[in-house]
Design a protein around this motif. Structure first.
Motif, PDB file in Angstrom:
ATOM      1  N   ARG A  64     -46.870  64.010  10.334  1.00  0.00           N
ATOM      2  CA  ARG A  64     -47.845  63.847  10.801  1.00  0.00           C
ATOM      3  C   ARG A  64     -47.992  65.565  11.035  1.00  0.00           C
ATOM      4  O   ARG A  64     -48.726  66.409  11.288  1.00  0.00           O
ATOM      5  CB  ARG A  64     -47.884  63.062  11.556  1.00  0.00           C
ATOM      6  CG  ARG A  64     -49.577  63.806  13.142  1.00  0.00           C
ATOM      7  CD  ARG A  64     -49.662  62.719  14.257  1.00  0.00           C
ATOM      8  NE  ARG A  64     -48.157  61.969  14.278  1.00  0.00           N
ATOM      9  CZ  ARG A  64     -48.532  61.135  15.633  1.00  0.00           C
ATOM     10  NH1 ARG A  64     -50.449  60.414  16.161  1.00  0.00           N
ATOM     11  NH2 ARG A  64     -47.818  59.962  15.619  1.00  0.00           N
ATOM     12  N   GLN A 114     -56.829  59.529  10.780  1.00  0.00           N
ATOM     13  CA  GLN A 114     -55.513  59.463  12.158  1.00  0.00           C
ATOM     14  C   GLN A 114     -54.901  61.465  12.242  1.00  0.00           C
ATOM     15  O   GLN A 114     -54.853  61.563  13.463  1.00  0.00           O
ATOM     16  CB  GLN A 114     -54.241  58.403  11.476  1.00  0.00           C
ATOM     17  CG  GLN A 114     -54.137  58.109  11.586  1.00  0.00           C
ATOM     18  CD  GLN A 114     -55.034  57.156  13.059  1.00  0.00           C
ATOM     19  OE1 GLN A 114     -54.750  57.639  13.987  1.00  0.00           O
ATOM     20  NE2 GLN A 114     -55.884  55.503  13.193  1.00  0.00           N
ATOM     21  N   SER A 117     -55.012  63.546  15.716  1.00  0.00           N
ATOM     22  CA  SER A 117     -53.513  63.642  16.322  1.00  0.00           C
ATOM     23  C   SER A 117     -53.995  65.495  16.171  1.00  0.00           C
ATOM     24  O   SER A 117     -53.568  66.292  17.187  1.00  0.00           O
ATOM     25  CB  SER A 117     -52.322  63.535  15.390  1.00  0.00           C
ATOM     26  OG  SER A 117     -52.292  62.107  15.315  1.00  0.00           O
ATOM     27  N   HIS A 158     -54.012  68.722  19.423  1.00  0.00           N
ATOM     28  CA  HIS A 158     -52.797  70.018  20.311  1.00  0.00           C
ATOM     29  C   HIS A 158     -53.163  71.379  19.805  1.00  0.00           C
ATOM     30  O   HIS A 158     -52.369  72.374  19.598  1.00  0.00           O
ATOM     31  CB  HIS A 158     -51.408  69.375  19.378  1.00  0.00           C
ATOM     32  CG  HIS A 158     -51.254  68.012  19.031  1.00  0.00           C
ATOM     33  ND1 HIS A 158     -50.935  67.459  20.827  1.00  0.00           N
ATOM     34  CD2 HIS A 158     -50.778  67.374  18.573  1.00  0.00           C
ATOM     35  CE1 HIS A 158     -50.805  66.617  21.167  1.00  0.00           C
ATOM     36  NE2 HIS A 158     -50.099  66.124  19.643  1.00  0.00           N
ATOM     37  N   TRP A 192     -46.855  57.528  12.232  1.00  0.00           N
ATOM     38  CA  TRP A 192     -48.225  58.217  12.466  1.00  0.00           C
ATOM     39  C   TRP A 192     -48.636  57.750  13.485  1.00  0.00           C
ATOM     40  O   TRP A 192     -49.259  57.535  13.868  1.00  0.00           O
ATOM     41  CB  TRP A 192     -49.044  57.875  11.627  1.00  0.00           C
ATOM     42  CG  TRP A 192     -49.042  59.245  10.224  1.00  0.00           C
ATOM     43  CD1 TRP A 192     -48.352  59.377   9.386  1.00  0.00           C
ATOM     44  CD2 TRP A 192     -49.987  59.924  10.037  1.00  0.00           C
ATOM     45  NE1 TRP A 192     -48.944  59.869   8.647  1.00  0.00           N
ATOM     46  CE2 TRP A 192     -49.771  60.992   9.202  1.00  0.00           C
ATOM     47  CE3 TRP A 192     -51.136  60.470  11.052  1.00  0.00           C
ATOM     48  CZ2 TRP A 192     -50.460  62.143   8.421  1.00  0.00           C
ATOM     49  CZ3 TRP A 192     -51.602  61.782  10.523  1.00  0.00           C
ATOM     50  CH2 TRP A 192     -51.619  62.338   9.708  1.00  0.00           C
ATOM     51  N   THR A 208     -52.688  58.331  18.000  1.00  0.00           N
ATOM     52  CA  THR A 208     -54.177  59.363  19.729  1.00  0.00           C
ATOM     53  C   THR A 208     -54.963  58.818  19.981  1.00  0.00           C
ATOM     54  O   THR A 208     -55.861  58.800  19.150  1.00  0.00           O
ATOM     55  CB  THR A 208     -53.946  61.140  18.959  1.00  0.00           C
ATOM     56  OG1 THR A 208     -52.369  60.999  18.168  1.00  0.00           O
ATOM     57  CG2 THR A 208     -54.620  61.896  19.462  1.00  0.00           C
TER      58      THR A 208
END
Length: 187
Positions: free
Chosen positions: A48, A76, A80, A84, A114, A118
């Protein structure tokens, strides 16, 4: 080669685990419309953090605002990464197709990093396309993820994993959804 979008947008294709094969609609869009595919260093054992860093690198290499087109694990990645990255504010919107449930007990070990999924709201407009018989995500789980991300949900019925085996060809309906995102996107 014709591109359905103004040159001011950069369309980035984000394939899932093992990449997209030639019959996959993402590969077809790359060829037909000249969209850019984000190449990952390791398609077999996706990490990830590595995939998130690669997306940042690609975004920093071009000043045009991106529209993200993600399939499977690429969805995904978007969730994620957006939670961030400082680059997320540049994104105009995202088309998220067939998000997998990486928290399922039967997921291959290559996808364990993973977890957890999120579930933060995306800071840009998005449409999530799900299938009623996706082998990698139960319909209700797909809907729950899309709701958490703040995505509009489009259920296209029994189309499997919405990939090359789904018989979509060039998938003009998907391209129409991307056009909708482009029209709604913040610039």
């Amino acid at each position: 080669m014709t591109n359905a979008f103004p040159r001011s947008w950069r369309v980035l294709l984000l394939p899932g685990w093992l990449d997209s094969l030639p019959a996959h609609w993402q590969s077809r869009w790359q060829t037909l419309h000249g969209f850019d595919k984000v190449e990952q260093d390791d398609w077999r054992w996706p990490r990830r953090g590595d995939w998130m860093a690669r997306l940042d690198e690609v975004l920093l290499a071009d000043h045009r605002p991106p529209l993200l087109v993600a399939h499977s694990l690429g969805c995904q990645l978007v969730a994620s990464w957006a939670a961030h990255s400082r680059q997320a504010e540049r994104v105009g919107g995202a088309l998220l197709v067939a998000p997998p449930d990486t928290e399922r007990a039967d997921m291959p070990p290559q996808l364990f990093n993973w977890r957890p999924v999120t579930r933060e709201q995306l800071p840009f407009a998005s449409i999530a396309v799900i299938s009623s018989n996706d082998p990698y995500c139960a319909n209700e789980r797909g809907r729950a993820m899309a709701t958490a991300w703040g995505s509009e949900i489009i259920d296209i019925g029994a189309r499997g994993h919405i990939n090359g085996e789904s018989g979509l060809g060039d998938w003009p309906e998907g391209l129409a959804l991307l056009r909708r995102i482009a029209e709604r996107a913040k610039r």
